[in-house]
Design an enzyme around this catalytic site. Sequence first.
Site, PDB file in Angstrom:
ATOM      1  N   LYS A   1       0.773  -3.942   1.929  1.00  0.00           N
ATOM      2  CA  LYS A   1       0.807  -2.806   2.784  1.00  0.00           C
ATOM      3  C   LYS A   1       2.465  -2.601   2.870  1.00  0.00           C
ATOM      4  CE  LYS A   1      -3.436  -3.336   4.175  1.00  0.00           C
ATOM      5  NZ  LYS A   1      -4.517  -2.320   3.548  1.00  0.00           N
TER       6      LYS A   1
ATOM      7  N   SER B   1      -6.136   1.269  -0.702  1.00  0.00           N
ATOM      8  CA  SER B   1      -5.301   1.333   0.672  1.00  0.00           C
ATOM      9  C   SER B   1      -4.078   1.801   0.640  1.00  0.00           C
ATOM     10  CB  SER B   1      -5.546   0.196   1.443  1.00  0.00           C
ATOM     11  OG  SER B   1      -4.903  -1.010   0.761  1.00  0.00           O
TER      12      SER B   1
END
Length: 254
Positions: free
Chosen positions: A103, A29
């Site tokens: 993230k 990701s």
Amino acid sequence: MPLLIGIALVLALLIKTFLVQAFSIPSDSMQHTLERGDRVLVDKLTPWFGSKPSRGEVVVFHDPGGWLGENPPASGNAVTRGVQKGLSFIGLMPSAEEKDLIKRVIGVGGDTVECNGTGPVKVNGKALDEPYVFAGNTPCTPDRPFKVTVPKGRIWVMGDHRQDSLDSRYHMTLPGGGTVSDNEVVGRAVTVAWPVNRWDWLSIPSTFSQPGINAAGTAGPAAVGLLGAAPLVLMRRRKLLRAQPPVTAETEED
């Protein structure tokens, strides 16, 4: 020798708890900023002094609830699991069981973050230039448009591999509306430590310091401060004028 080993283990545990901890990247990701299997070092010290996440930082945070499906399964070998648990406890090896994610912070408390179509992402009306987004991806996914105002004490996060990241956009129906509490943040990932050929410093991209991006978050407090200071300034000026001796006019005769 046992004493030295004991001291080393205690120091390693203290470093892991209060200073720096290693984490393993379990998914794609954050490509290509971070690759699956990379080891990153996370700064855990500055949050102890009240530091809050900033836009552009890559942060590790605990699963807010219902996010995870990214962690790999633990090893089926009991010996391997035991060794990994022991080493991860003292910070010498990343844990395969910790429910943490990594993230990039896009918005902080008070920010308005939005995106339509393929992008760009906008923060407080300012478009972000995001060269770190995975090659071939668009900054946004057309079927996931959003416009949110991030609550105080929370952050909005997105993965750099935008079309392969279950980030804030995909959890807007959960409590918090897709945002993550500052209290859930473990720390900022500061460097890629392993493998050696991928050593890199995870700096904050310059787009997050562009002029005007803080306008929405600072205009209100600045205006309130100005309004609150104005009466004090006027009162002080009046006191100074009253304290001055009267001025008398003098005339001269030829």
